[in-house]
Scaffold this motif. Structure first.
Motif, mmCIF file in Angstrom:
data_model
loop_
_atom_site.group_PDB
_atom_site.id
_atom_site.type_symbol
_atom_site.label_atom_id
_atom_site.label_comp_id
_atom_site.label_asym_id
_atom_site.label_seq_id
_atom_site.Cartn_x
_atom_site.Cartn_y
_atom_site.Cartn_z
ATOM 1 N N SER A 569 160.593 -4.811 50.936
ATOM 2 C CA SER A 569 161.622 -3.990 50.256
ATOM 3 C C SER A 569 160.841 -2.606 50.503
ATOM 4 O O SER A 569 161.493 -1.665 50.642
ATOM 5 C CB SER A 569 161.869 -3.975 48.956
ATOM 6 O OG SER A 569 160.726 -4.240 48.251
ATOM 7 N N ARG A 570 159.627 -2.299 50.753
ATOM 8 C CA ARG A 570 159.008 -1.087 50.880
ATOM 9 C C ARG A 570 157.819 -1.223 52.053
ATOM 10 O O ARG A 570 157.037 -2.115 51.931
ATOM 11 C CB ARG A 570 158.343 -0.753 49.352
ATOM 12 C CG ARG A 570 157.573 0.720 49.439
ATOM 13 C CD ARG A 570 157.169 0.867 48.094
ATOM 14 N NE ARG A 570 156.441 2.181 48.170
ATOM 15 C CZ ARG A 570 156.891 3.309 47.569
ATOM 16 N NH1 ARG A 570 158.068 3.422 47.301
ATOM 17 N NH2 ARG A 570 155.747 4.299 47.687
ATOM 18 N N THR A 580 161.850 2.208 53.196
ATOM 19 C CA THR A 580 162.459 1.057 52.174
ATOM 20 C C THR A 580 163.786 0.659 52.781
ATOM 21 O O THR A 580 164.469 0.987 53.624
ATOM 22 C CB THR A 580 162.906 1.938 50.742
ATOM 23 O OG1 THR A 580 164.041 2.866 50.994
ATOM 24 C CG2 THR A 580 161.761 2.623 50.038
ATOM 25 N N GLU A 647 153.545 -3.018 55.063
ATOM 26 C CA GLU A 647 154.184 -3.661 53.734
ATOM 27 C C GLU A 647 153.439 -2.877 52.570
ATOM 28 O O GLU A 647 152.167 -3.219 52.548
ATOM 29 C CB GLU A 647 154.168 -4.888 53.546
ATOM 30 C CG GLU A 647 154.807 -5.690 52.232
ATOM 31 C CD GLU A 647 154.849 -7.058 52.341
ATOM 32 O OE1 GLU A 647 155.043 -7.754 51.045
ATOM 33 O OE2 GLU A 647 154.356 -7.994 53.108
ATOM 34 N N GLU A 649 152.994 -2.284 48.111
ATOM 35 C CA GLU A 649 153.273 -2.678 46.778
ATOM 36 C C GLU A 649 154.801 -1.845 46.402
ATOM 37 O O GLU A 649 154.578 -0.550 46.494
ATOM 38 C CB GLU A 649 152.158 -2.642 45.986
ATOM 39 C CG GLU A 649 150.997 -3.392 46.272
ATOM 40 C CD GLU A 649 149.908 -3.278 45.400
ATOM 41 O OE1 GLU A 649 150.064 -2.652 44.226
ATOM 42 O OE2 GLU A 649 148.732 -3.941 45.597
ATOM 43 N N THR A 650 155.626 -2.621 45.676
ATOM 44 C CA THR A 650 156.570 -2.005 44.828
ATOM 45 C C THR A 650 156.181 -1.482 43.572
ATOM 46 O O THR A 650 155.423 -1.984 42.853
ATOM 47 C CB THR A 650 157.634 -2.850 44.945
ATOM 48 O OG1 THR A 650 157.472 -4.188 44.274
ATOM 49 C CG2 THR A 650 158.341 -3.066 46.183
ATOM 50 N N ASP A 651 156.931 -0.867 43.213
ATOM 51 C CA ASP A 651 156.702 -0.038 41.368
ATOM 52 C C ASP A 651 157.156 -1.178 40.519
ATOM 53 O O ASP A 651 157.934 -1.868 40.737
ATOM 54 C CB ASP A 651 157.490 1.176 41.245
ATOM 55 C CG ASP A 651 156.693 2.246 42.192
ATOM 56 O OD1 ASP A 651 155.762 2.326 42.740
ATOM 57 O OD2 ASP A 651 157.435 3.286 42.478
#
Length: 651
Positions: A569-570, A580, A647, A649-651
């Motif tokens: 996703s990110r 994104t 890739e 890490e997402t929040d």
């Protein structure tokens, strides 16, 4: 930008098997004539001439084929004579207008994979029953770096007995009401044929604006017409105005054309110490320093990037050819020139604000360009033309101007809004060699004309100066520059010997195809030339149709769910920012810098898979899906750079 590949057509080798007669004819013919660029090698054998770039990884082959069933068959025979072991699928065929004595011209592109970074195409040319084919084959990076030589060589291949029209020494007709109407009718007909919603137009003759107005509407399906005061984004037409700012500063003694940039802006850096110290003011503007184009660097960057980031990006860029050797167009260098000019004028201000103020006070106000601005809020309000582009099905559609905000941090290279009326004042200055329309001296003739001094060759009869092109066509000298952003294509022409100028601003990607034919039509009207301009428009319309079909057929739309499910996703890329992937209205979308839109997928010829943004307009992002040390990646490429997103890490 590269159109998606099409895999449903025939291979070259399959065609050559049925064309032994054409192949035999070619071997008995004489090798066709071709201009040999400096430093390129030439190998001639029988009916084949092969030019090879100094790098050794790019060929331009000219093959005299003889009779063939059609253009694709002729190209297949040419490949058999040039490289019999090659195997390429035809991706797209597009017709061109008759030119250089050729009765038929067909461009053929072939399927490649993104990782190949290859340029593979052919131009099939027919005179009578006989075909000549020009094949370009090899490294995309070299083709981009040596685009001027490629253009010069290809354009030199002409039909036997052809003689180009020559109007040198002839007196141009005055732009009477009747001749103005001929030009306006051409613009209106071209706009209708190419589905361009609106066009701003201005004409100048002997120092006077003899026509200013518009054709069509500001927005597709709208009722508000384009007029002389309708604002369009003018893109790289801004460059000539930025170099005009430097000309004024030279007059004021604030700088010299041959002064080291580091003397004026000590923190300037270009790649290495050697190139930094070698960079003079004129090098910022000449497109001759060897810096390759790097537009994805700002298209994919965060939209809130400060103007000063131009200098960071330049510090990380190294020339790929020697100073003064080749034409390589670089927007960051032109942006740096404008910002340095602004800083010299107003040293206590932030570089972007200083540039804006310098342009307003030293150029826009003296030229009475009251509707010209870098302010998006002002440019996108009131009497402004909305941008348009073809959607994935080839239908013209109104677009958001979101993408074009990417140019704002680099605005000296192409970020202004303007009107046909305002641009006419600028062209009047160019024609008068430095006088405003009121007759006041704004800039010295010497420093205005310094911008037109011929530097690197761009193509036959075309040279780049400092933010301007100096050209000669049909014996007629032309000073010009064009501009391209998403949904906006424009140009202006000054014909100094004729005392004639023109401005044409369009609000659709298909408007790009009107600009050069308009110059041809202008010359036809001024000198009673052969009527060729509308043939060029018809060929362009056919080309757009073919490209739209190819783009749609090469993609899975919506994207293959199984492929989209593998995406993170990110993603992040150093120096660019965040990419994104997200769901919107039941579709999978991508956002990276100025790119924003739904996703399609495509399987490439080498078995890799790419995602492709499919919002309307000619610019889309293609990224190859991959893995790096067990981490998901997306890799985007232009002709000389690779941008890897990893890739995150997402929040």
């Amino acid at each position: 930008m590269t159109l998606p590949n099409l895999k449903t057509l025939v291979s070259v080798l399959a065609l050559t098997a049925a064309l032994g007669g054409a192949q035999s004819f070619a071997q008995e013919s004489e090798a066709p004539a071709i201009v040999q660029p400096e430093d390129w090698s030439l190998d001639q054998r029988d009916a084949v001439s092969i030019l090879t770039a100094p790098e050794g990884d790019l060929d331009i082959a000219v093959i005299e084929v003889g009779p063939a069933e059609d253009a694709v068959s002729a190209a297949a025979a040419a490949w058999q004579a040039y490289a019999p072991d090659a195997e390429r699928e035809v991706e797209l065929t597009t017709p061109g207008a008759p030119e250089n004595g050729w009765e038929e011209r067909v461009a053929i592109s072939y399927v490649t994979s993104p990782s190949e970074q290859a340029t593979v195409n052919a131009l099939a040319l027919r005179q009578g029953e006989d075909w000549t084919v020009v094949i370009t084959n090899g490294s995309q990076a070299t083709a981009n770096k040596r685009s001027a030589a490629v253009s010069r060589a290809r354009d030199s291949v002409r039909a036997e007995g052809f003689e180009r029209e020559d109007f040198s020494g002839q007196t141009a007709h005055a732009l009477t009401a009747e001749r103005i109407e001929l030009l306006r009718e051409f613009v209106a007909e071209a706009a209708e044929r190419l589905d361009v919603p609106g066009i701003g137009l201005a004409l100048i003759d002997q120092g006077e604006v003899v026509y200013e107005g518009g054709v069509g509407m500001r927005e597709l399906g709208g009722t508000e017409p384009v007029d002389a005061d309708t604002q369009f984004m003018i893109a790289s037409n801004t460059k000539g105005m930025s170099t005009l700012l430097l000309s004024i500063l030279v007059d004021q003694g604030a700088l010299e054309w041959d002064q080291q940039v580091v003397e004026l802006y000590p923190s300037f850096r270009l790649g290495s110490d050697e190139t930094t110290q070698s960079t003079l003011v004129r090098h910022l503007l000449c497109a001759c320093t060897g810096l390759p184009r790097k537009d994805w660097g700002f298209i994919l960057a965060d939209l809130d990037t400060p103007a000063s980031d131009v200098f960071r990006q330049l510090s990380e860029t190294q020339p790929t050819s020697e100073f003064g050797e080749l034409f390589q167009y670089n927007n960051n260098m032109a942006a740096a020139a404008g910002y340095i000019g602004g800083t010299l004028a107003y040293p206590d201000m932030e570089v972007g604000a200083a540039y804006d103020r310098a342009m307003e006070e030293l150029i826009f106000e003296p030229l009475d360009m009251e509707d010209t601005t870098f302010d998006f809020e002002q440019g996108e309000s009131g009497n402004w033309a909305r941008p348009h582009g073809l959607d994935v099905d080839g239908e013209q559609t109104v677009m958001s101007n979101h993408f074009n905000r990417a140019v704002y941090p680099y605005r000296p290279a192409g970020g202004a809004f303007s009107t046909a009326s305002d641009m006419a004042h600028y062209v009047q200055l160019e024609l008068s060699k430095g006088l405003t329309p009121d007759g006041e001296r704004l800039v010295s003739e010497e420093n205005l004309l310094a911008r037109r001094e011929r530097g690197v060759e761009v193509g036959e009869g075309v040279w780049y100066g400092m933010g301007l092109f100096d050209e000669e066509h049909w014996g007629v000298p032309v000073v010009t520059h064009g501009g391209t952003l998403l949904g906006y294509h424009s140009t202006w022409y000054a014909l100094p010997e004729a005392g004639v100028g023109a401005v044409i601003l369009t609000n659709a990607d298909t408007g790009s195809a009107i600009l050069r034919p308009f110059l041809r039509r202008l010359v036809e009207v001024l000198y009673d030339g052969r009527p060729e301009a509308m043939d060029q428009i018809e060929a362009a319309a056919a080309r757009f149709d073919a490209q739209a079909d190819a783009r749609r057929q090469g993609l899975t739309i919506p994207g293959d769910p199984a492929v989209l499910a593998t995406l993170a996703s990110r993603y992040e890329s150093p120096g660019l920012g965040v990419l994104t992937i997200f769901e919107q209205d039941g579709e999978t979308w991508i956002e990276a810098g100025a790119i924003q839109g739904p996703l399609a997928t495509r399987e490439n010829a080498d078995g890799t898979v790419s995602i492709v943004s499919v919002g309307p307009g000619v610019i889309s992002l293609e990224a190859e899906i991959g893995m790096q040390d067990g981490t998901r990646t997306l890799t985007a490429r232009d002709s000389q750079h690779e941008y890897v997103y990893v890739e995150a890490e997402t929040d």
